[in-house]
Design an enzyme around this catalytic site. Structure first.
Site, PDB file in Angstrom:
ATOM      1  N   GLY A  75      81.319  57.019  52.536  1.00 39.43           N
ATOM      2  CA  GLY A  75      80.459  56.438  54.001  1.00 39.43           C
ATOM      3  C   GLY A  75      79.268  55.774  52.660  1.00 39.43           C
ATOM      4  CG  ASN A  76      76.884  53.143  54.600  1.00 40.37           C
ATOM      5  OD1 ASN A  76      76.203  53.360  55.745  1.00 40.37           O
ATOM      6  ND2 ASN A  76      78.075  51.880  54.241  1.00 40.37           N
ATOM      7  NE  ARG A  77      70.099  58.601  51.996  1.00 38.75           N
ATOM      8  CZ  ARG A  77      69.377  58.248  51.098  1.00 38.75           C
ATOM      9  NH1 ARG A  77      69.722  57.522  49.841  1.00 38.75           N
ATOM     10  NH2 ARG A  77      68.787  59.311  51.236  1.00 38.75           N
ATOM     11  CB  SER A  78      73.953  52.572  57.076  1.00 35.25           C
ATOM     12  OG  SER A  78      73.580  52.488  58.822  1.00 35.25           O
TER      13      SER A  78
END
Ligand code: C5P
Length: 428
Positions: free
Chosen positions: A224-227
């Site tokens: 995933g990512n930190r958005s």
């Protein structure tokens, strides 16, 4: 426009009296059909006085006019507010046990908008969500509820969106022009409806992607990512307030979707691609604010990957995801469609170039109309409540800076989009 206003049996029915006023003062002809339960919250006399029409909830009144057939056929728009869990369940099941559900079945191609209101647990219940999905798959627009104080001491998603938000979404859905300004009556303290100039996107459909995609590795793990989705959600709210019909394609987000928009949840980049290409077919503006994973695991294990002492630790092979933004531009250009496409770029500078050098190169590569550039770094932008961006245009106009809360930045981006659109299509 002939509007049927279906009122469900919830305490929020009292707020729908204001919604009715907004419709009638904007010149629409409204017939109110409350459910039996709704009349226990707000009486028939109120609906009759405010709409100027007789009100019934029974198929056995005025039988000679075959009321449900007539109302369903004549309507240009049906708005249901509050759309309670029970009413939506009956509509999803295709039941016809009162005048409102009969009319919904007779409505044919007429656009239908539902504005939910209920306690958070009821909204989040799997049965309710399944009914929402069913209705949406049949073309009904089910707005997201607002978040906040509910009837008891509880707080959370489930509040009826503000009457003004429902009003704007309804007009946008019906493709009606911007609402005419209404002047408050002397002696009342009613807010006037915003003038057309404050609704520059009225009649337009805006699709916005938000949040971060999650690419599964196995049934429990993902890349995933930190958005946080905050900027995309602020954009959706700003586009809604500018009068647009807003579709939010929501990847993983830390914040709830705003009230009054149509939300489609997606998980992976491939799901987002499918939803975006589908929505693009009738969107006037597309804003790709989602943080889309550039890569996904080549193989997704069907069962949880186990730690084992007798085999080597796994190596994850990644494959590239399609560039959705680039593809949307290609599809638009191939179809010669009038559509404004906006990308986002999170950039850092390095020894070879500064943030703007990289952003300009990205704008050329992606070929979108506007690129909103964030300068990212440790603890900057992701999850924060403030943002600072530069808006670059492919047409070559001067870079425009915007900063402040994510709502301020969203308002600046929506203003810029409105300005670009009025340049492309001069007002008649
Ligand atoms: O290439 P980069 O990820 O920096 O580009 C960011 C922009 O492209 C964003 O608007 C993002 O939503 C979009 N994007 C996309 N598909 C990808 C990667 C990014 O649409 N696979």
């Amino acid at each position: 426009m002939r509007i049927i206003l279906g009122v469900g049996g919830g305490i929020a029915a009292y707020k729908v009296a204001s919604l009715l006023r907004l419709f009638t003062e904007a010149g629409h002809d409204v017939t109110v059909i409350p459910t039996e339960a709704a009349t226990r919250f707000v009486g028939v006399a109120t609906w009759e006085a405010l709409s100027g029409h007789p009100v019934s909830n029974s198929v056995f009144d005025d039988v000679h006019t075959v009321n449900h057939v007539r109302l369903g056929h004549e309507a240009d728009l049906i708005v249901v507010a509050p759309a309670t869990a029970d009413l939506r369940a009956r509509a999803a099941a295709g039941q016809a046990n009162d005048l409102l559900t009969n009319t919904l079945l007779m409505a044919g191609s007429c656009p239908v908008l539902m504005a939910p209101a209920m306690h958070t647990e009821m909204w989040q219940h799997a049965a309710t969500q399944a009914n929402v999905e069913t209705l949406r798959s049949r073309g009904v627009t089910v707005l997201e509820p607002a978040s906040g104080r509910l009837t008891g001491s509880d707080t959370g998603p489930g509040r009826l969106p503000d009457p003004e938000a429902i009003f704007a979404a309804a007009l946008a859905l019906a493709g009606a022009p911007a609402a005419p300004t209404t002047v408050p009556q002397p002696g009342t303290n009613e807010e006037p409806v915003a003038p057309p100039s404050a609704r520059p996107l009225a009649g337009l459909t805006v699709t916005i992607s938000a949040g971060g995609t999650r690419e599964p590795l196995d049934p429990v793990r993902f890349l995933g990512n930190r958005s946080s989705g905050k900027q995309g959600v602020a954009l959706a709210a700003a586009a809604r307030d500018a009068g647009a019909r807003v579709r939010l394609l929501a990847a993983h987000m830390d914040v709830p979707p705003p009230a009054g928009v149509e939300t489609t949840k997606v998980e992976t980049a491939l799901e987002l691609r499918a939803a975006a290409l589908h929505a693009a077919a009738d969107s006037d503006v597309i804003i790709m604010a989602a943080a889309v994973a550039d890569f996904r695991p080549a193989d997704v294990a069907g069962t949880k990957i186990k730690k084992r002492d007798d085999v080597a630790d796994p190596v994850i092979t990644l494959v590239r995801n399609p560039d959705i933004l680039r593809e949307l531009v290609e599809v638009r250009d191939a179809a010669s469609r009038d559509q404004l496409i906006v990308g986002f770029a999170a950039e850092t500078g390095d020894a070879d170039g500064d943030v703007l050098d990289y952003a300009m190169a990205k704008l050329r590569r992606k070929a979108c109309d506007l690129l909103v550039v964030n300068h990212v770094g440790q603890d900057r932008v992701f999850g924060e409540d403030t943002n600072s961006v530069v808006i670059l245009s492919r047409a070559g106009s001067e870079p425009q800076e915007a900063s402040g809360s994510k709502s301020d930045v969203a308002a600046a981006v929506i203003d810029r989009i409105s300005a670009e659109l009025s340049r492309v299509v001069p007002p008649a």
